[in-house]
Design a protein around this motif. Structure first.
Motif, PDB file in Angstrom:
ATOM      1  N   GLU A  18      46.583  32.778  47.621  1.00  0.00           N
ATOM      2  CA  GLU A  18      46.682  31.635  48.523  1.00  0.00           C
ATOM      3  C   GLU A  18      45.336  30.954  48.756  1.00  0.00           C
ATOM      4  OE1 GLU A  18      48.547  32.974  52.059  1.00  0.00           O
ATOM      5  OE2 GLU A  18      50.514  33.262  51.140  1.00  0.00           O
ATOM      6  N   SER A  19      44.256  31.726  48.644  1.00  0.00           N
ATOM      7  CA  SER A  19      42.934  31.157  48.842  1.00  0.00           C
ATOM      8  C   SER A  19      42.431  30.432  47.598  1.00  0.00           C
ATOM      9  CB  SER A  19      41.935  32.263  49.216  1.00  0.00           C
ATOM     10  OG  SER A  19      41.742  33.142  48.133  1.00  0.00           O
ATOM     11  N   GLY A  20      43.217  30.470  46.529  1.00  0.00           N
ATOM     12  CA  GLY A  20      42.804  29.844  45.279  1.00  0.00           C
ATOM     13  C   GLY A  20      41.910  30.726  44.437  1.00  0.00           C
ATOM     14  N   LYS A  21      41.786  32.000  44.834  1.00  0.00           N
ATOM     15  CA  LYS A  21      40.934  32.931  44.096  1.00  0.00           C
ATOM     16  C   LYS A  21      41.770  33.932  43.300  1.00  0.00           C
ATOM     17  CE  LYS A  21      37.006  32.645  47.263  1.00  0.00           C
ATOM     18  NZ  LYS A  21      35.971  33.415  48.027  1.00  0.00           N
ATOM     19  N   ILE A  22      41.154  34.486  42.280  1.00  0.00           N
ATOM     20  CA  ILE A  22      41.798  35.501  41.443  1.00  0.00           C
ATOM     21  C   ILE A  22      41.641  36.855  42.134  1.00  0.00           C
ATOM     22  CG2 ILE A  22      41.833  36.580  39.166  1.00  0.00           C
ATOM     23  CD1 ILE A  22      40.124  34.013  38.297  1.00  0.00           C
ATOM     24  N   ASN A  23      42.737  37.545  42.339  1.00  0.00           N
ATOM     25  CA  ASN A  23      42.717  38.840  43.023  1.00  0.00           C
ATOM     26  C   ASN A  23      42.566  39.952  41.984  1.00  0.00           C
ATOM     27  OD1 ASN A  23      42.909  40.902  44.835  1.00  0.00           O
ATOM     28  ND2 ASN A  23      45.100  40.656  45.227  1.00  0.00           N
ATOM     29  N   ILE A  24      41.367  40.533  41.911  1.00  0.00           N
ATOM     30  CA  ILE A  24      41.075  41.595  40.946  1.00  0.00           C
ATOM     31  C   ILE A  24      41.066  42.938  41.659  1.00  0.00           C
ATOM     32  CG2 ILE A  24      39.323  42.545  39.389  1.00  0.00           C
ATOM     33  CD1 ILE A  24      38.365  39.701  38.881  1.00  0.00           C
ATOM     34  N   VAL A  25      41.743  43.915  41.081  1.00  0.00           N
ATOM     35  CA  VAL A  25      41.745  45.277  41.626  1.00  0.00           C
ATOM     36  C   VAL A  25      41.127  46.203  40.581  1.00  0.00           C
ATOM     37  CG1 VAL A  25      43.131  47.168  42.570  1.00  0.00           C
ATOM     38  CG2 VAL A  25      43.817  44.785  42.968  1.00  0.00           C
ATOM     39  N   THR A  26      40.208  47.035  41.019  1.00  0.00           N
ATOM     40  CA  THR A  26      39.593  48.014  40.130  1.00  0.00           C
ATOM     41  C   THR A  26      39.730  49.407  40.746  1.00  0.00           C
ATOM     42  OG1 THR A  26      37.337  48.159  41.056  1.00  0.00           O
ATOM     43  CG2 THR A  26      37.839  46.258  39.653  1.00  0.00           C
ATOM     44  N   THR A  27      39.463  50.408  39.949  1.00  0.00           N
ATOM     45  CA  THR A  27      39.460  51.774  40.468  1.00  0.00           C
ATOM     46  C   THR A  27      38.120  52.087  41.114  1.00  0.00           C
ATOM     47  OG1 THR A  27      38.888  52.507  38.219  1.00  0.00           O
ATOM     48  CG2 THR A  27      41.185  52.735  38.916  1.00  0.00           C
ATOM     49  N   ILE A  28      37.034  52.031  40.339  1.00  0.00           N
ATOM     50  CA  ILE A  28      35.719  52.427  40.830  1.00  0.00           C
ATOM     51  C   ILE A  28      34.853  51.213  41.150  1.00  0.00           C
ATOM     52  CG2 ILE A  28      35.745  54.672  39.679  1.00  0.00           C
ATOM     53  CD1 ILE A  28      34.047  53.463  37.436  1.00  0.00           C
ATOM     54  N   ALA A  29      33.903  51.428  42.062  1.00  0.00           N
ATOM     55  CA  ALA A  29      33.030  50.334  42.480  1.00  0.00           C
ATOM     56  C   ALA A  29      32.068  49.912  41.378  1.00  0.00           C
ATOM     57  CB  ALA A  29      32.242  50.751  43.725  1.00  0.00           C
ATOM     58  N   GLN A  30      31.805  50.807  40.412  1.00  0.00           N
ATOM     59  CA  GLN A  30      30.923  50.445  39.297  1.00  0.00           C
ATOM     60  C   GLN A  30      31.503  49.298  38.480  1.00  0.00           C
ATOM     61  OE1 GLN A  30      31.770  53.487  40.331  1.00  0.00           O
ATOM     62  NE2 GLN A  30      30.433  55.078  39.513  1.00  0.00           N
ATOM     63  N   ILE A  31      32.814  49.113  38.575  1.00  0.00           N
ATOM     64  CA  ILE A  31      33.459  47.956  37.948  1.00  0.00           C
ATOM     65  C   ILE A  31      33.558  46.806  38.935  1.00  0.00           C
ATOM     66  CG2 ILE A  31      35.525  47.092  36.779  1.00  0.00           C
ATOM     67  CD1 ILE A  31      36.216  49.988  36.069  1.00  0.00           C
ATOM     68  N   ALA A  32      33.962  47.122  40.146  1.00  0.00           N
ATOM     69  CA  ALA A  32      34.260  46.088  41.138  1.00  0.00           C
ATOM     70  C   ALA A  32      33.044  45.237  41.477  1.00  0.00           C
ATOM     71  CB  ALA A  32      34.812  46.740  42.410  1.00  0.00           C
ATOM     72  N   GLU A  33      31.928  45.876  41.782  1.00  0.00           N
ATOM     73  CA  GLU A  33      30.766  45.110  42.247  1.00  0.00           C
ATOM     74  C   GLU A  33      30.216  44.184  41.162  1.00  0.00           C
ATOM     75  OE1 GLU A  33      26.797  43.904  42.994  1.00  0.00           O
ATOM     76  OE2 GLU A  33      27.272  45.491  41.544  1.00  0.00           O
ATOM     77  N   PRO A  34      30.011  44.657  39.914  1.00  0.00           N
ATOM     78  CA  PRO A  34      29.565  43.716  38.879  1.00  0.00           C
ATOM     79  C   PRO A  34      30.553  42.572  38.641  1.00  0.00           C
ATOM     80  CG  PRO A  34      29.137  45.965  38.173  1.00  0.00           C
ATOM     81  CD  PRO A  34      29.961  46.057  39.417  1.00  0.00           C
ATOM     82  N   LEU A  35      31.849  42.856  38.708  1.00  0.00           N
ATOM     83  CA  LEU A  35      32.827  41.790  38.492  1.00  0.00           C
ATOM     84  C   LEU A  35      32.818  40.783  39.635  1.00  0.00           C
ATOM     85  CD1 LEU A  35      35.988  43.413  36.855  1.00  0.00           C
ATOM     86  CD2 LEU A  35      34.127  42.127  35.793  1.00  0.00           C
ATOM     87  N   SER A  36      32.446  41.234  40.838  1.00  0.00           N
ATOM     88  CA  SER A  36      32.332  40.277  41.939  1.00  0.00           C
ATOM     89  C   SER A  36      31.170  39.318  41.703  1.00  0.00           C
ATOM     90  CB  SER A  36      32.145  41.022  43.266  1.00  0.00           C
ATOM     91  OG  SER A  36      30.854  41.606  43.360  1.00  0.00           O
ATOM     92  N   VAL A  37      30.148  39.789  40.977  1.00  0.00           N
ATOM     93  CA  VAL A  37      29.021  38.926  40.613  1.00  0.00           C
ATOM     94  C   VAL A  37      29.411  37.985  39.480  1.00  0.00           C
ATOM     95  CG1 VAL A  37      26.652  38.874  39.763  1.00  0.00           C
ATOM     96  CG2 VAL A  37      27.352  40.674  41.353  1.00  0.00           C
ATOM     97  N   ILE A  38      30.041  38.526  38.456  1.00  0.00           N
ATOM     98  CA  ILE A  38      30.454  37.718  37.306  1.00  0.00           C
ATOM     99  C   ILE A  38      31.521  36.710  37.709  1.00  0.00           C
ATOM    100  CG2 ILE A  38      31.618  37.804  35.050  1.00  0.00           C
ATOM    101  CD1 ILE A  38      30.236  40.555  34.651  1.00  0.00           C
ATOM    102  N   GLY A  39      32.453  37.135  38.555  1.00  0.00           N
ATOM    103  CA  GLY A  39      33.523  36.241  38.995  1.00  0.00           C
ATOM    104  C   GLY A  39      33.083  35.248  40.042  1.00  0.00           C
ATOM    105  N   GLY A  40      32.034  35.600  40.794  1.00  0.00           N
ATOM    106  CA  GLY A  40      31.507  34.690  41.807  1.00  0.00           C
ATOM    107  C   GLY A  40      32.538  34.283  42.841  1.00  0.00           C
TER     108      GLY A  40
END
Length: 318
Positions: free
Chosen positions: A35-57
């Protein structure tokens, strides 16, 4: 009885997920933004989540199922996790049997939306294995390999959302420049440790890729998984290695019980070697969100600094 109960729990969770997906299936269509117009990404570990939050912006919202101190080797999906996964547009996990208790869940949810084990894009010849042939899943400790894995996730994002592909690619390049700088800095710092003291002793064998990349011998009391048993011979052999090389420090891990490391310290003292506790390392989990150690760059730098100071004799904790 406990094993049977866990088995039934897993079956019920997968069944629940199947019913949710059947009710909400979009027939395999392209994922849509929330609803916010953003892509909702779910990961298992934070080692994936945090870098993807940077790449996805600002185009993405990223949620990690496993927080600080959580052991992914033992983790089992909860009902809340299933709801989170069901609401995700894209799902990324590390793979290589790191999250072995969740594989059936990923298989089910992958029938309706993009699900990728990013570690499994790495070619087999680049992966480490133990004596029994089991693959070491802790690939985020080799910065070059983790770049490959994160690139696979970024490529999935670009494929699913081509209108934002240039944005994701620019962010990926910028972030990877920081990873390259981190690798160079890590190599320079580790080079300060005397050659015969470059022996890293931790609770379980999570730092093999770290050691291979930076030229450190790694000794893990447990095997690749925290489900492995620790025997008296493992402790005795580790103590003998410490005494032989006069290694000044050993390390605990944020997600692992420190009892085995404390046993090594006490055993070494009986052999006449005063081994210090060099500090706490992040292995299977990162630090708290909002802290330096809650980022991949900060977590990796923390480990390098802690190891370098302790093994070079600059700084040792109690």
């Amino acid at each position: 009885m406990i094993g049977k109960r866990r088995g039934w729990t897993a079956v019920l969770l997968v069944l629940s997920l199947s019913l949710l997906l059947a009710a909400c299936s979009d027939g395999g269509k392209k994922p849509v933004k929330n609803e916010s117009g953003k892509i909702n990404i779910v990961t298992t570990i934070a080692q994936i989540a945090e870098p993807l939050s940077v790449i996805g912006g600002d185009k993405v919202e990223v949620h990690s199922l496993m927080g600080p101190g959580v052991d992914p080797h033992l983790y089992t999906a909860t009902q809340g996790d299933i709801a989170t996964l069901e609401n995700g547009d894209m799902i990324f996990y590390s793979g290589l049997h790191l999250e072995s208790n969740m594989l059936k869940v990923f298989e089910e949810i992958g029938k309706n939306r993009p699900v990728l084990a990013i570690g499994e894009v790495i070619s087999e010849e680049k992966l480490l294995t133990d004596e029994g042939g089991a693959i070491d899943p802790h690939i985020w400790f080799d910065i070059d390999l983790w770049k490959e894995a994160l690139s696979a996730a970024a490529d999935e994002l670009k494929k699913a959302y081509p209108e934002d592909a240039d944005y994701f690619e620019d962010n990926r390049k910028s972030y990877f420049e920081k990873l390259d700088a981190l690798k160079e800095e890590a190599m320079q710092k580790v080079a300060q440790i005397p050659q015969d003291q470059r022996i890293l002793v931790t609770a379980h064998d999570a730092f093999g890729y770290f050691g291979r990349l930076l030229g450190i011998q790694v000794v893990g009391l447990q095997g690749l998984s925290t489900e492995d048993e620790i025997g008296l011979s493992d402790i005795d052999d580790t103590i003998a290695t410490l005494v032989e090389h006069d290694v000044p420090a050993v390390f605990i891990e944020s997600s692992i019980n420190p009892a085995s490391i404390n046993a090594v310290i006490e055993g070494a003292k009986k052999r006449g070697l005063d081994v210090k506790l060099g500090g706490e390392l992040f292995s299977d989990a990162m630090g708290e969100a909002g802290t330096k150690e809650g980022t991949y760059l900060g977590m990796y730098a923390h480990n390098v600094d802690t190891i370098t100071k302790a093994l070079s004799g600059e700084e040792q904790s109690r």
